[in-house]
Design a protein around this motif. Structure first.
Motif, short mmCIF file in Angstrom:
data_model
loop_
_atom_site.label_atom_id
_atom_site.label_comp_id
_atom_site.label_asym_id
_atom_site.label_seq_id
_atom_site.Cartn_x
_atom_site.Cartn_y
_atom_site.Cartn_z
N VAL A 623 -2.89 -8.76 11.57
CA VAL A 623 -3.22 -9.95 12.37
C VAL A 623 -2.97 -11.22 11.56
O VAL A 623 -2.24 -12.10 11.97
CB VAL A 623 -4.68 -9.91 12.87
CG1 VAL A 623 -4.99 -11.18 13.64
CG2 VAL A 623 -4.90 -8.69 13.74
N ALA A 624 -3.58 -11.28 10.37
CA ALA A 624 -3.45 -12.50 9.58
C ALA A 624 -2.11 -12.55 8.86
O ALA A 624 -1.66 -13.62 8.45
CB ALA A 624 -4.59 -12.59 8.57
N ARG A 625 -1.46 -11.40 8.70
CA ARG A 625 -0.19 -11.31 7.98
C ARG A 625 -0.30 -11.98 6.62
O ARG A 625 0.51 -12.84 6.26
CB ARG A 625 0.94 -11.91 8.80
CG ARG A 625 1.06 -11.25 10.16
CD ARG A 625 2.38 -11.52 10.81
NE ARG A 625 2.41 -11.00 12.17
CZ ARG A 625 2.60 -9.73 12.47
NH1 ARG A 625 2.79 -8.84 11.52
NH2 ARG A 625 2.63 -9.33 13.72
N ALA A 626 -1.31 -11.59 5.90
CA ALA A 626 -1.54 -12.16 4.58
C ALA A 626 -0.64 -11.48 3.56
O ALA A 626 -0.04 -10.44 3.84
CB ALA A 626 -3.01 -11.99 4.19
N ARG A 627 -0.59 -12.08 2.37
CA ARG A 627 0.29 -11.52 1.34
C ARG A 627 -0.36 -10.30 0.68
O ARG A 627 -1.59 -10.15 0.69
CB ARG A 627 0.59 -12.59 0.28
CG ARG A 627 1.55 -13.63 0.82
CD ARG A 627 1.81 -14.67 -0.23
NE ARG A 627 0.54 -15.25 -0.70
CZ ARG A 627 0.50 -16.21 -1.62
NH1 ARG A 627 1.60 -16.65 -2.17
NH2 ARG A 627 -0.66 -16.71 -2.00
N THR A 628 0.48 -9.45 0.08
CA THR A 628 0.01 -8.20 -0.50
C THR A 628 -1.18 -8.41 -1.44
O THR A 628 -2.18 -7.71 -1.35
CB THR A 628 1.16 -7.55 -1.31
OG1 THR A 628 2.36 -7.71 -0.57
CG2 THR A 628 0.88 -6.09 -1.55
N ALA B 23 5.40 -1.64 2.70
CA ALA B 23 4.32 -2.08 1.81
C ALA B 23 2.99 -2.04 2.55
O ALA B 23 1.98 -1.57 2.02
CB ALA B 23 4.62 -3.48 1.31
N ALA B 24 3.02 -2.51 3.79
CA ALA B 24 1.80 -2.53 4.57
C ALA B 24 1.25 -1.12 4.74
O ALA B 24 0.06 -0.86 4.58
CB ALA B 24 2.07 -3.16 5.93
#
Lengths: 661, 388
Positions: A623-628, B23-24
């Protein structure tokens, strides 16, 4: 008297007492920041620490915390729109609106100063109350308390600017929800569907955090930040101070209402804070800014919610009758030191009374000062996109609500109410009357029946305080009617064009959704009306009245909505087809609620830590598509804090079905 | 405020994922593994087997379940007694009070009998509000005090008093009245029940008003003249009633009394000068009371006053663990330092934890069907309360 007061102040210079007071203040501030814990959480968490201390040290610790919880609970309300406690939801109305206009610093400095003043005035009130409390408490019988609850609910509906029908519907819905559980006069279970978990009614924390907190998350998680919409701290600290000084009468009025609400058993902090807000609005000449960032909407309630705690101590110490849960736990603490609260406390333990007064006043000042210091770093949190903040907030709020009852069911209720809160917000129903209705439902019914049982006929209507309340109740209604009639005679366009589609108007206001909501409410009221028919006459009366009024208001609203939709679709508006407007927010909010429900489902299966370990990273990734890196750190830190919490604090984590018992 | 941190810009602007699909997936599987570990490990850590049968509770935690909200009299009592108990139990276990309110004490007690470990580390607190529904046989109740083992018990007492301005100066004024006296109550199915049965036994001319929030508010209502009759427990009598008696506003009428070892109703040691309900009956009618009303009163008096608060463990708890707890509680109760410090919390009645406790508690908690029938009938006919 002065001797003991000075002696108590002198004793507070002892390093051990000062240390305890400081620890209490810091603990209280931190607890206030976390949504859902509030005063009850503060005392519950600190109480085990006090065993083994001297009475003075324990009191300094507990009072220090209690005095400042309502100072810091404002921070989350203003910056995030998620109230730190149920009573902070009142401050949220104007505080959050102000923050959205980039004036968060101003709102916060107004709130902190008011909290501080409320605390000091509360402490003075506590001192002066010793000779006054008895006649005051004894002059407020069942009829007066009944009128007070009626006043609270009516104020809420009347204050819903321009839309009394929606305010009434929301208020009745809150009242109805407040009636769930055991009936005060007949000990019958109502609207519980046979579930024992509903028997004590819904938890106030779950309702307040759901309707305001979760609803806010749902509607903001999906938003791309638009210029001018971000919450900026701004530079209004000094402007806030100046503005605050200009409104000093509001400070005093708010604080006095708070003390008074605290002294009366059965009113409570949330209702007291609301009454302070109500009087601010009712006495203001220009009411149009309330709910959109009026400083008076912050000052009154903030002064009140700190002085309520001081007021609460008056009946607790002088009569042994606590007005709220925190005071009740404090009462228990006194008993364990062999101090029996009651009228004799003034002669036997006067030094302790003054210690409490001084501790309360000092803590209020120090607490406000600390809040000023830490707000700047804390405010950085608002720079984080809401979608990233969301999962952490959900985890914290649900955990906070779980502490009150320890029942998973309350969390499901909270999510359902989050959905309701979001619907109310976006279809333009005011949520304040809903909450106040919920809080006052049982007191209203209780004092109605006591009045009816104790007094013959209508003689209670002639009691002086009742007459005062009646005047206060009727006067604004008459004024409102006059103003309404005048406006009707004048330009009819006033209503529609001048009001900008501000935040309180809601995205879905005036759409098919709004119509469906009104229809849904009608169904709820009619169903509840029918269900109430199965109760004994005494348990049936109040639910029938409330659902009757609610159904009527919902019907009016439905007709208004249908007419509005018709007029919109028949009159050709160039370039727009309102009936086919698209609402991207709906899908996002719906998705967010599904996420929350999925989280709770995981909790029920695998326990809180495991569920957070899946929910937080998944939400951040998809949802937020945050970084790894953000995902990894955020997820692991959340889990680590959850594992540590029950070890360090008396916090309980929900267990899952898969965990072996 | 238009120039923001790069992170925010990225999130706000980019609809593309923050990291690639693979990666996800990898991150998610990592967290799922952690979650599964947390579930299994967590339950093992939380629920490891306790070693409590060796007379030593070292390293354990006494988890005391209070089925009521924080802050009431029972909560205070349980927290205080629980803390002190954990100090005297060999090995000094930790102490964790857990409040589980709901359904007036029924929900928490139900949960305890369904889930509590029978190893001596989980303890249930009982009080009038969870005991009375059990006596009445309410359908929500899934527990049975006959299936639990008592660790310790603590009594309480009560005094019925009246407002003098209502025309009451002695117990004779309770009967043959022109207008009934108004009694302020909380709920007919709680601790008030014992007082209601007392009024019924005495044939007192009383109209009961329910719905007050607690006994404190009833005391205030009596001072306002809204009600005429009230009762207060022993610990509240001193601060709430004694000043009213002194000023002539109120007059104490009788004490509830106590049930002694032989099952006889005797005077309350805290109120040696006040007659008991039974003595008042003799004074009014010139003969000793009898019949189902007296039986019901005796039963309720034992359950809701003489044995009012108690701590229990599940029936299957090993004897050795029960013995360790009970012996420690007995030592604590005999320690003069404890009894002095706890005087206010205990309300003037000793903690009982000796070897006779199980037998005495068993006697008190055995309720004859006649008693139940009488009470249900009284509630239905006089107070409009229909029980299923």
């Amino acid at each position: 008297m002065l001797d003991s007061a000075l002696a108590a102040l002198a004793s507070l210079t002892q390093p051990s007492l000062l240390l305890m007071l400081a620890v209490g203040v810091v603990a209280g501030l931190v607890i206030g920041l976390i949504p859902g814990l509030g005063g009850t959480g503060a005392v519950a968490i600190l109480l085990p620490v006090t065993f083994g201390m001297e009475a003075e040290q324990a009191l300094a610790l507990l009072i220090g915390a209690l005095a400042v919880v309502h100072t810091s609970d404002t921070v989350a309300a203003v910056l995030l729109g998620a109230p730190g406690s149920a009573s902070a939801s009142v401050t949220m109305l104007d505080g959050y609106a102000m923050a959205k206009q980039g004036r968060a610093a101003r709102a916060l400095s107004l709130a902190f100063l008011s909290s501080m003043a409320g605390g000091i005035i509360g402490a003075v009130g506590l001192t002066l109350a010793i000779p006054l409390a008895r006649p005051l408490v004894l002059s407020f019988g069942a009829p007066e308390l009944f009128m007070l609850t009626v006043l609270g609910v009516s104020l809420a509906a009347v204050l819903s600017r321009g839309n009394v029908a929606k305010g009434l519907v929301a208020g009745c819905l809150g009242l109805l929800l407040g009636l769930v559980g055991i009936a005060p006069s007949t000990a019958e279970y109502r609207f519980t569907g046979g579930s024992l978990f509903l028997a004590d009614g819904l938890s106030l924390v779950a309702v307040a955090l759901g309707v305001f907190g979760l609803a806010e998350i749902a509607s903001r998680v999906g938003q791309r930040q638009q210029p001018g919409e971000e919450i900026a701290l701004g530079h209004g600290w000094l402007a806030g101070v100046r503005e605050w000084l200009g409104h000093w009468t509001q400070v005093i009025r708010g604080a006095l209402i708070g003390i008074w609400a605290g002294v009366l058993p059965g009113v409570g902090a949330t209702a007291g804070t609301w009454l302070a807000y109500g009087q601010s609005v009712a006495t203001a000449k220009d009411k149009s800014k309330f709910g959109k960032g009026d400083p008076r909407g912050i000052i009154g309630p903030e002064s009140a919610n700190n002085s309520v705690e001081a007021g609460d101590l008056i009946p607790t110490l002088l009569f042994g009758i606590p007005g709220g849960v925190p005071a009740a736990m404090l009462l228990g603490t006194l008993l364990t030191y062999g101090i029996q609260p009651g009228p004799a406390i003034v002669t036997d333990h006067l030094d302790l009374m003054y210690l409490i007064v001084w501790a309360f006043a000092i803590a209020s000042v120090v607490g406000a000062a600390l809040c000023f210091l830490v707000t700047k770093p804390l405010a950085r949190i608002t720079k984080v996109p809401f979608a990233v903040l969301g999962p952490g907030l959900v985890v914290v709020m649900l955990l906070g609500a779980f502490q009150e009852s320890g029942q998973l069911g309350d969390l499901w209720v909270m999510i359902a109410l989050g959905l309701l809160g979001w619907l109310l917000k976006d279809t333009g129903f005011p949520r304040a009357p809903f909450l106040i209705g919920f809080v006052l439902a049982i007191p209203l019914e209780r004092y109605y029946f006591l009045t009816d049982a104790v007094y013959d006929g209508a003689e209670w209507l002639a009691r002086p305080w009742v007459i005062v309340f009646l005047v206060v109740l009727i006067a604004p209604a008459v004024f409102a009617l006059i103003r309404y009639l005048r406006r009707r005679r004048g330009t009819d366009t006033d209503d529609r064009t001048v009001e900008p589609a501000g935040d309180d108007e809601g995205e879905l206001s005036g759409s098919v959704w709004s119509l469906l909501t009104a229809a849904g409410m009608l169904v709820v009221f009619v169903t509840a009306f029918v269900v109430a028919g199965g109760y004994s006459p005494d348990a049936r009366l109040v639910p029938r009245l409330i659902t009757g009024v609610g159904a009527l208001a919902a019907l009016v609203l439905l007709i208004l909505e249908i007419r509005r939709l018709r007029s919109v679709s028949t009159s050709p508006v160039p370039g727009e087809q309102p009936a086919r407007r698209r609402f991207p927010g709906v899908a996002v909010a719906a998705r967010t609620f599904v996420w929350m429900a999925a989280f709770l489902g995981l909790v029920a299966l695998g326990g809180y830590v495991a569920a957070a370990l899946v929910f937080v990273p998944a939400f951040l990734l998809y949802v937020a598509r945050a970084r790894t890196r953000t995902v990894l750190v955020y997820g692991l830190v959340t889990a680590a804090l959850l594992v540590l919490a029950p070890i360090l604090l008396p916090v309980e984590l929900p267990l899952g079905a898969l965990m072996t018992r | 405020m238009s120039t923001q941190t790069p992170e925010r810009e990225a999130v706000a602007a980019a609809p593309t994922p923050g990291c690639s699909k693979q990666a996800a997936l990898m991150i998610m599987s990592l967290f799922v593994v952690l979650a599964v570990a947390a579930t299994t490990l967590g339950s093992d850590l939380l629920r490891r087997a306790a070693a409590t049968t060796d007379g030593d509770f070292a390293g354990e935690t006494l988890e005391v379940l209070i089925p009521l909200a924080e802050g009431g009299g029972t909560d205070t009592w349980a927290r205080y007694v629980g803390t002190e108990l954990s100090h005297v139990v060999p090995g000094q276990p930790g102490f964790a009070p857990v409040n589980e309110p709901g359904g007036e004490g029924i929900a928490g007690t139900n949960a305890f009998v369904a889930e509590a470990r029978a190893d001596g580390t989980e303890i249930l607190v009982s009080t009038a509000s969870s005991v009375v529904p059990w006596v009445l046989g309410r359908s929500e109740v899934q527990y049975d005090f006959d299936q639990l083992t008592p660790i310790l018990a603590n009594g309480s007492g009560g005094v019925i008093y009246a407002r003098t301005a209502a025309g009451v100066s002695s117990v004779e004024d309770l009967v043959n009245r022109d207008t009934p006296l108004r009694f302020g109550g909380i709920s007919a199915t709680g601790l008030d029940l014992t007082t209601l049965v007392a009024f019924d036994l005495l044939g007192a001319d009383v109209e009961s008003i329910f719905g007050f929030e607690g006994r404190g508010p009833v005391n205030l209502a009596l001072q306002r003249g809204e009600v005429d009759l009230d009762y207060q427990t022993t610990s509240a009598y001193g601060p709430a009633v004694a000043p009213l008696v002194l000023s002539g506003t109120a007059v104490p009428l009788m004490s509830m009394g106590q049930v002694d070892v032989a099952g006889k109703i005797v005077r309350d040691p805290n109120f040696p000068d006040l007659p008991t309900v039974v003595e008042v009956y003799e004074q009014l009618y010139g003969e000793a009371p009898g019949g189902p009303a007296l039986e019901a009163y005796r039963s309720l008096l034992a359950l809701t006053y003489t044995w009012q608060k108690a701590m229990w463990v599940p029936e299957k708890t090993p004897d050795a663990a029960v013995q360790t707890l009970r012996t420690s509680a007995h030592e604590m109760a005999e320690d003069p330092e404890f009894t002095d410090a706890a005087a206010e919390v205990l309300g003037g009645y000793p903690i009982i934890a000796d070897d006779d406790l199980p037998a005495l508690v068993h006697d008190a908690y055995t309720v004859e069907p006649d008693v139940r029938d009488y009470v249900v009938e009284l509630l239905a006919s006089d107070h409009d309360v229909q029980l299923d």
